[in-house]
Design an enzyme around this catalytic site. Structure first.
Site, PDB file in Angstrom:
ATOM      1  N   SER A 167       0.840  -1.188   0.000  1.00 51.10           N
ATOM      2  CA  SER A 167       0.000   0.000   0.000  1.00 51.10           C
ATOM      3  C   SER A 167       0.876   1.239   0.000  1.00 51.10           C
ATOM      4  CB  SER A 167      -0.872   0.015   1.251  1.00 51.10           C
ATOM      5  OG  SER A 167      -0.031   0.071   2.393  1.00 51.10           O
ATOM      6  N   LYS A 168       0.354   2.284  -0.614  1.00 53.65           N
ATOM      7  CA  LYS A 168       1.165   3.493  -0.778  1.00 53.65           C
ATOM      8  C   LYS A 168       1.485   4.170   0.543  1.00 53.65           C
ATOM      9  CE  LYS A 168      -2.941   6.056  -2.169  1.00 53.65           C
ATOM     10  NZ  LYS A 168      -3.647   6.687  -3.278  1.00 53.65           N
ATOM     11  N   ARG A 169       0.699   3.888   1.562  1.00 52.91           N
ATOM     12  CA  ARG A 169       1.002   4.462   2.875  1.00 52.91           C
ATOM     13  C   ARG A 169       2.332   3.945   3.413  1.00 52.91           C
ATOM     14  NH1 ARG A 169      -2.406   8.490   5.517  1.00 52.91           N
ATOM     15  NH2 ARG A 169      -3.791   8.820   3.778  1.00 52.91           N
ATOM     16  N   LYS A 170       2.663   2.733   3.012  1.00 53.36           N
ATOM     17  CA  LYS A 170       3.845   2.105   3.604  1.00 53.36           C
ATOM     18  C   LYS A 170       4.985   1.909   2.632  1.00 53.36           C
ATOM     19  CE  LYS A 170       1.301  -0.142   7.254  1.00 53.36           C
ATOM     20  NZ  LYS A 170       0.653  -1.361   7.674  1.00 53.36           N
ATOM     21  N   GLU A 183      -2.937  13.816  -4.346  1.00 50.79           N
ATOM     22  CA  GLU A 183      -3.087  12.569  -5.106  1.00 50.79           C
ATOM     23  C   GLU A 183      -4.441  12.485  -5.772  1.00 50.79           C
ATOM     24  OE1 GLU A 183      -2.196   9.368  -2.410  1.00 50.79           O
ATOM     25  OE2 GLU A 183      -0.252   9.151  -3.379  1.00 50.79           O
TER      26      GLU A 183
END
Ligand code: GLU
Length: 508
Positions: A281-284, A436
């Site tokens: 995931s883009k958060r991580k 985004e």
């Protein structure tokens, strides 16, 4: 051999693709045709390159065809710039396709939004054969049914199949009169078995599967109908896709059965994972292919790295070329246990490739990366008033040529007065979400978003913009902030925002 299908292998065909095709040949007797089917909903995802790689490798090895199809029927999620970015990113990484929207081919069009009539025709066919029905239920009725089911603690919250019982003649008449409706698949009772070539037989209980909507009231197909119809018409023999789609596969199997078509061979590849083993995931973890390009990863290093995700070359070998992978590939060396997309491993591989380049090749790689004239030309207007001599240029622009920044010197200033570090961190991520969600990447948009953002948070623009400046440039003084972000690019900008948010969050 899978490619012994004989007469039709590879010969270009000039006939127009038929609207409906009978399913007579079995998957194993046909020339290999595989595809990726990305939806153009955002930045080109590393998962797309990963799945594309395995499709490509299998196709090349089997002397088959690799097809790129754009699944853009969900217009609410489609983004105009996304399709081109997918093409560019896949080409950058070194994968090319034999058929697709931009290169054409005998089974086109390859963009689902251009195939609406085909899906409507297939939905009609299913209604005619008693495998699907029109549903005239209003949104209100569906909501009521659902609420009643929740109140009754019903474990199945799907559609109550009210319209399934309706008479065909009446349904035809209502449709002819222009009444709004969707088309739903009749999901029979019992079970359906997905024969996955990597996972064996997976059995699904149909009692838990809703009568799927195949055609929406606006005439657009859902993913399930469009995907199955296209895979069939495009003569796809092997569906190689990510594990996240396996819950859709029983619905697809039912559709193949309803049409009376042969199924493709199913291969659900293990999902890429973050370091903590959660789904990537883009958060991580940066997930846009363009991040890796901007962060100075060589395309063939990225491809090699993706080849290590879920597959092993054998003999503990970790460095191999695409051609070597094509030669060595076998399905039995796929392992299903969640490959971790570990950045340090990628950097390790990249280093090996960098060291292998000749001086000339490395110089070329640097030029192609950010030492291009067109990139310098974007920097010049930003810094020309700030330099006295040419030799000031490089010191004035270092942060345009760096990936992650070192905030050691400004760490204490990465703050907003009277706001707890945890909230500052959250606030920065909120700005990332905003930028985004926007299409395009221009300074006016970045600024408008920033103004709305700090107003919503109740932060003074002066403080919020200084924080952004420090995060993006590592400095207290820089050329105009939003122009700087525009030129630095989306990938490095948001990476820095996320890195800084993490750093600040740790202080909490
Ligand atoms: N459109 C789907 C996607 O975005 C395709 C999944 C499949 O390969 O069937 O990945």
């Amino acid at each position: 051999a899978p490619n012994s299908g004989g007469d039709r292998g590879g010969a270009p065909r000039s006939r127009p693709a038929p609207m409906v095709r009978d399913g007579t040949m079995t998957a194993s007797s046909r020339p290999v045709r595989v595809r990726i089917a990305p939806s153009p909903t955002g930045d080109p995802h590393v998962g797309t390159a990963y799945i594309a790689l395995f499709n490509y490798v299998f196709a090349k090895q089997q002397g088959g065809k690799f097809i790129l199809r754009i699944e853009d029927t969900d217009q609410s999620r489609a983004r105009a710039d996304s399709e081109q970015m997918i093409f560019d990113a896949l080409r950058w990484v070194g994968l090319s396709w034999d058929e697709g929207p931009d290169v054409g081919g005998p089974f086109g069009p390859y963009r689902q939004s251009e195939r609406k009539a085909i899906y409507a025709e297939h939905a009609r066919l299913l209604i005619e054969r008693g495998k699907a029905y029109r549903c005239f239920c209003t949104g209100e009725r569906l909501a009521e049914v659902r609420a009643a089911k929740i109140a009754a603690k019903d474990s199945f919250l799907g559609y109550d199949r009210h319209c399934r019982a309706g008479e065909r003649a009446e349904s035809d008449a209502r449709a002819a009169a222009g009444e709004a409706h969707v088309v739903r698949l009749i999901v029979p009772d019992g079970q359906v078995v997905v024969r996955d070539r990597l996972r064996g037989e997976v059995t699904f209980d149909l009692a838990q599967i809703d009568d799927q909507v195949l055609l929406k009231s606006d005439g657009m197909p859902t993913y399930h109908l469009a995907n199955v119809v296209d895979d069939h018409l495009m003569e796809i023999t092997h569906v190689i896709r990510a594990e996240e789609w396996i819950s859709s596969t029983p619905k697809h199997v039912l559709l193949y059965q309803a049409f009376g078509w042969d199924e493709p061979a199913w291969h659900h590849m293990p999902l890429l994972r973050n370091n903590d083993k959660s789904k990537i995931s883009k958060r991580k973890n940066p997930v846009s292919i363009n991040y890796y390009r901007d962060a100075g990863i060589l395309p063939h290093a990225l491809l090699n790295f993706l080849g290590l995700m879920g597959w092993s070359f054998g003999d503990d070998r970790e460095k191999f070329t695409l051609a070597e992978m094509v030669e060595a590939f076998t399905w039995d060396r796929i392992s299903l246990g969640g490959p971790v997309f570990a950045l340090d491993k990628l950097t390790w591989l990249n280093e090996k490739y960098i060291h292998e380049l000749s001086n000339e090749e490395l110089a070329d790689a640097l030029i192609a990366w950010r030492l291009r004239k067109d990139y310098l030309a974007q920097l010049v207007p930003l810094v020309r008033q700030r330099i006295k001599r040419l030799d000031d240029f490089v010191p004035a622009t270092t942060y345009f040529f760096a990936g992650d920044l070192d905030y050691a010197d400004v760490a204490a200033e990465l703050a907003i007065p009277e706001v707890a570090p945890a909230d500052v961190a959250k606030g920065l991520l909120g700005y990332v979400d905003r930028i985004e969600a926007r299409e395009g990447w221009d300074h006016a948009g970045l600024e408008a978003e920033a103004r709305a953002w700090c107003e919503a948070l109740g932060w003074k623009a002066k403080h919020a913009f200084m924080l952004l400046r420090l995060v993006v440039t590592g400095r207290k003084a820089s050329p105009p902030l939003f122009e700087t972000m525009a030129v630095l690019g989306k990938e490095l900008t948001r990476r820095r925002l996320r890195q800084a948010a993490e750093l600040i969050g740790k202080r909490a």
